[in-house]
Write a protein that holds these residues in place. Sequence first.
Motif, short mmCIF file in Angstrom:
data_model
loop_
_atom_site.label_atom_id
_atom_site.label_comp_id
_atom_site.label_asym_id
_atom_site.label_seq_id
_atom_site.Cartn_x
_atom_site.Cartn_y
_atom_site.Cartn_z
N THR A 32 37.98 -3.21 6.53
CA THR A 32 37.13 -2.16 5.96
C THR A 32 37.22 -2.09 4.44
O THR A 32 36.64 -1.19 3.83
CB THR A 32 37.53 -0.78 6.54
OG1 THR A 32 38.91 -0.51 6.22
CG2 THR A 32 37.35 -0.74 8.04
N THR A 35 33.82 -2.02 2.70
CA THR A 35 32.78 -1.29 3.41
C THR A 35 32.89 0.21 3.16
O THR A 35 33.84 0.68 2.55
CB THR A 35 32.87 -1.54 4.93
OG1 THR A 35 34.02 -0.86 5.44
CG2 THR A 35 33.00 -3.03 5.23
N LYS A 36 31.91 0.93 3.68
CA LYS A 36 31.93 2.39 3.55
C LYS A 36 33.00 3.02 4.42
O LYS A 36 33.26 4.23 4.33
CB LYS A 36 30.56 2.96 3.92
CG LYS A 36 30.14 2.71 5.37
CD LYS A 36 28.77 3.30 5.64
CE LYS A 36 28.34 3.03 7.08
NZ LYS A 36 27.00 3.60 7.38
N HIS A 38 36.11 2.21 4.27
CA HIS A 38 37.39 2.05 3.58
C HIS A 38 38.21 3.33 3.70
O HIS A 38 37.71 4.42 3.47
CB HIS A 38 37.15 1.73 2.10
CG HIS A 38 38.40 1.62 1.30
ND1 HIS A 38 39.32 0.62 1.51
CD2 HIS A 38 38.91 2.40 0.31
CE1 HIS A 38 40.34 0.78 0.67
NE2 HIS A 38 40.11 1.85 -0.07
N GLN A 228 27.76 -13.82 15.75
CA GLN A 228 28.57 -13.54 14.55
C GLN A 228 30.07 -13.56 14.87
O GLN A 228 30.88 -14.00 14.07
CB GLN A 228 28.18 -12.18 13.96
CG GLN A 228 26.75 -12.09 13.48
CD GLN A 228 26.40 -13.19 12.47
OE1 GLN A 228 27.19 -13.54 11.60
NE2 GLN A 228 25.20 -13.75 12.61
N GLN A 248 32.72 -13.59 7.11
CA GLN A 248 31.95 -12.85 8.12
C GLN A 248 32.34 -11.37 8.10
O GLN A 248 31.48 -10.49 8.24
CB GLN A 248 32.22 -13.42 9.52
CG GLN A 248 31.66 -14.80 9.75
CD GLN A 248 30.16 -14.83 9.66
OE1 GLN A 248 29.61 -15.47 8.75
NE2 GLN A 248 29.49 -14.17 10.57
N THR A 249 33.64 -11.12 7.96
CA THR A 249 34.13 -9.73 7.97
C THR A 249 33.76 -9.01 6.69
O THR A 249 33.17 -7.93 6.72
CB THR A 249 35.66 -9.72 8.16
OG1 THR A 249 35.99 -10.43 9.36
CG2 THR A 249 36.18 -8.30 8.25
N GLN A 250 34.11 -9.60 5.54
CA GLN A 250 33.88 -8.94 4.26
C GLN A 250 32.40 -8.93 3.88
O GLN A 250 31.95 -8.07 3.13
CB GLN A 250 34.69 -9.61 3.15
CG GLN A 250 36.19 -9.69 3.44
CD GLN A 250 36.81 -8.33 3.67
OE1 GLN A 250 36.36 -7.33 3.12
NE2 GLN A 250 37.85 -8.28 4.51
N ASP A 252 30.04 -8.30 5.87
CA ASP A 252 29.38 -7.32 6.74
C ASP A 252 28.45 -7.98 7.77
O ASP A 252 27.48 -7.37 8.23
CB ASP A 252 28.59 -6.30 5.90
CG ASP A 252 28.39 -4.98 6.65
OD1 ASP A 252 29.21 -4.68 7.54
OD2 ASP A 252 27.42 -4.26 6.36
N PRO A 255 29.79 -7.29 13.27
CA PRO A 255 29.56 -5.86 13.57
C PRO A 255 30.88 -5.13 13.87
O PRO A 255 31.77 -5.68 14.52
CB PRO A 255 28.65 -5.90 14.79
CG PRO A 255 28.93 -7.21 15.44
CD PRO A 255 29.27 -8.17 14.34
#
Length: 364
Positions: A32, A35-36, A38, A228, A248-250, A252, A255
Amino acid sequence: MRFSSFRDFDWVLLGFVLLLSLVSVLEIRSATAMTKFHGFDHKQLGFLAIGIVLMFLISLIDYHRLVDIAPWAYGVGIVSLVAVRFVGTKVLGARRWIRLGPIHFQPSEWMKLVLILVVARFFWSRAGRELAWTDIFKAFALVGVPLLMVLKQPDLGTSLTYVPVLIVGLFLGGIDWRKACILLLAFALIGGGILKSGKVLKAYQVQRLTSFMNPDDDPRGSGYQIRQSLIAVGSGGIWGKGANKGTQTQGDFLPIPYTDFIFAALCEEHGFVGALVVLMLYFLILMRLIQNAQTASDLPGTFIIMGVTGVIVFQIAVNVGMVVGIMPVTGIPLPLLSYGGSSVLFTFLALGIVMNIRMRRFVN
């Protein structure tokens, strides 16, 4: 009677659990970071702290008392599921939570613990004799009522976690193999009919249950999550890309990498070796649970621990299988690793009852 309090606590099991919980916090922090969401790692630490306290508290209550009040708890659980229908909070199209001030309470998660207790009580009362069809139908009704209510929310993932409680109960209750075969055949036919009819499951739920077989048929729709996830797992290789470095994670693309697909995020960042370490921790936890079930002083204790073990095994198998594309996407969290207050607290309460049974294994 002898009860040696926390001296007989399974500290080895707790050590494995805390190690996995530490991995959870670190992976949620990494998944996270950009991302929002965090800061969810701090919330997870709070859930874990509360869970540990509750685990110690429930271990002090004789589990026989919990078994005694199980029918009342079942009634309260059914009422709470009805309440969700009328006063529940709707999030992302699903009405699963009841809001109590700043707290979001998810009755369907707590119902798992209640079902473990009430199913253990039900089959204990029938110990020593062959299960009749009436006993089997009663057990199905006991689990089936809350299962259908949760499925209606809709929450396919949580409703499916009730199934292993019933299976473990029937198995330990001594179901005849002929009856078991008849039930398997009946459910295969009923399951196929449900998928074809489209009346019980919603369209998106049917897509989730079937898209994993051919995710490339709808790569931007029902197959997106699986594709993904497979990319993330494959790109991790042997050693992974490192914390905070998973594209893929950073980026976004993966999912909800802090809940349903946290194992995919872990595979991308820490590779095959990291995934193997986590799976080994799960294996050690499950072995300790089975060992505690074998040393329980009575049948209710064995039933309860194996019920907890069944639910955890089911969640691990479905979540990991979902991530690597051999199981459908059902929204089932990975125990002790995925973010979520209700899931964390259920797991620690369940482990607290396991500790409870272990601490009283020498009580006659």
